[in-house]
Design an enzyme around this catalytic site. Sequence first.
Site, PDB file in Angstrom:
ATOM      1  N   HIS A 103      -5.824  -3.579  -1.544  1.00 39.57           N
ATOM      2  CA  HIS A 103      -5.602  -2.511  -2.522  1.00 39.57           C
ATOM      3  C   HIS A 103      -5.692  -3.032  -3.954  1.00 39.57           C
ATOM      4  CE1 HIS A 103      -4.673   0.972  -0.018  1.00 39.57           C
ATOM      5  NE2 HIS A 103      -4.083   0.122   0.808  1.00 39.57           N
ATOM      6  N   SER A 149       0.795  -1.223   0.000  1.00 33.46           N
ATOM      7  CA  SER A 149       0.000   0.000   0.000  1.00 33.46           C
ATOM      8  C   SER A 149       0.829   1.275   0.000  1.00 33.46           C
ATOM      9  CB  SER A 149      -0.940  -0.010   1.204  1.00 33.46           C
ATOM     10  OG  SER A 149      -0.209  -0.149   2.394  1.00 33.46           O
ATOM     11  N   LYS A 179     -12.531  -0.222   0.935  1.00 35.30           N
ATOM     12  CA  LYS A 179     -11.769   0.565  -0.047  1.00 35.30           C
ATOM     13  C   LYS A 179     -12.584   0.639  -1.341  1.00 35.30           C
ATOM     14  CE  LYS A 179      -7.388   0.184   2.289  1.00 35.30           C
ATOM     15  NZ  LYS A 179      -6.709  -0.875   3.013  1.00 35.30           N
TER      16      LYS A 179
HETATM   17  C1  LIG Z   1      -6.487  -1.169   4.446  1.00 36.17           C
HETATM   18  C2  LIG Z   1      -5.791  -2.480   4.611  1.00 36.17           C
HETATM   19  C3  LIG Z   1      -6.163  -3.374   5.607  1.00 36.17           C
HETATM   20  C4  LIG Z   1      -7.213  -3.023   6.622  1.00 36.17           C
HETATM   21  O1  LIG Z   1      -8.471  -2.991   6.041  1.00 36.17           O
HETATM   22  P1  LIG Z   1      -9.712  -2.546   6.966  1.00 36.17           P
HETATM   23  O2  LIG Z   1     -10.882  -3.244   6.356  1.00 36.17           O
HETATM   24  O3  LIG Z   1      -9.791  -1.074   6.877  1.00 36.17           O
HETATM   25  O4  LIG Z   1      -9.420  -3.016   8.342  1.00 36.17           O
HETATM   26  C5  LIG Z   1      -5.532  -4.596   5.657  1.00 36.17           C
HETATM   27  N1  LIG Z   1      -4.564  -4.934   4.777  1.00 36.17           N
HETATM   28  C6  LIG Z   1      -4.159  -4.081   3.812  1.00 36.17           C
HETATM   29  C7  LIG Z   1      -3.091  -4.487   2.857  1.00 36.17           C
HETATM   30  C8  LIG Z   1      -4.759  -2.822   3.714  1.00 36.17           C
HETATM   31  O5  LIG Z   1      -4.336  -1.974   2.779  1.00 36.17           O
END
Ligand SMILES: *Cc1c(COP(=O)(O)O)cnc(C)c1O
Length: 400
Positions: A213, A185, A244
């Site tokens: 992502h 990320s 996301k």
């Molecule tokens: C954003 C993210 C998470 C966490 O996701 P949430 O649903 O907001 O807890 C976990 N792993 C990665 C790689 C992320 O980018």
Amino acid sequence: MSDKFYSRLDQELAGIKDAGLWKVERPFSTPQGPIVRVGDGPELLNLCANNYLGLANDSEVVAAAEEANRRWGAGLASVRFICGTQDIHKELEAETAAYFGYEDAILFAAAFDANGAVFEPLFGPDDAIISDTLNHASIIDGVRLSKARRYRYATNDMGDLERALTEAKAEGACQIVIVTDGVFSMDGTIANLGAITALAKRFDALTLVDDCHASGFLGPQGRGSAAYRGVEGQIDILTGTYGKALGGAMGGFVAAKRQVVDLLRQRARPYLFSNALAPSICGASLAAIRIARSERGDLLRAQLAENSARFRDGLEHLGYDLIPGEHPIIPIMLYDAHKAQALAAALYEAGVYVTPFSFPVVPRDLARIRVQMSAALTPAHIDRALDAFASAGRKLEIIA
Ligand SMILES: *Cc1c(COP(=O)(O)O)cnc(C)c1O
């Protein structure tokens, strides 16, 4: 009351500020979207949400959330297995599994919880977890909670992964699992899943990919990094988020073979000891997946790719130092936390909202501004952002 304790915290807080690492939250008075406002301040062009497909305030998604709220109520007041499962939970699990090509899926309150849940029930002291050094914090924490032996490999370094696999085998590991983010990320790097699945085959290892992502916008139909790399069907366990691209509400999932999901339902602690997802979240996420799988999804992905290319080209042309790639994450390297903060502040003044990233989110000497593209941005928005990057960068002598 312990004055000593609170003054220790004061010192620690002051240290964070002095180091230029203080993170501020700016409360929006608007929904999430390409244009936001803070209080009654001016409009800001938003370049730092994970709103890749622009669905966070999409009328279809919002309507689906409202409809689910009316039909199923505000919440369950129960964990899933006691009295907290409705048809809409099963529907979202089935839709998620079908979209990504798995037998079943299980919901969590967040992907953070999915990653916190997945390792401990599946891997015991005789097993080995081999993890990329840049994996997300939630994977690191999840791995810590399991009793399995731990190995790490330098990020995306397939030679080092082979070394770790050889070591784990030699040390008598029963079941080996290779764990990676599908997309890292902070860098936007897409994991080398072709090489990883080939090594997994050679060493009889499982693969687990966190595709937070990628789900919804990478690869054909947005089916994620495995689809992008042409190794769909070869990832044993997939974890992801609805927070996301897939609507942006919240919630996470694990998709896998039936036995894996069945065991997680029986043993995963963040599932057994935490409330069921609110129906409105399930409704929003279902609508988002259906859009992502549809022709409209293809149009949104095309717009996202076009925006990413336009912004990348523009920034490179201005002389900014970018991490190369083709993901809508575009990291602009400043290498210094104060510099990253100053540039973000100047952009904010110019009506462009970006967030500087510094330690501990990235290594100390790799501070940056991470821009993220969205399908909801128009070419005119992108050009306006580039103008702001030009004047702010010149004023601060970051570019010539
Ligand atoms: C954003 C993210 C998470 C966490 O996701 P949430 O649903 O907001 O807890 C976990 N792993 C990665 C790689 C992320 O980018």
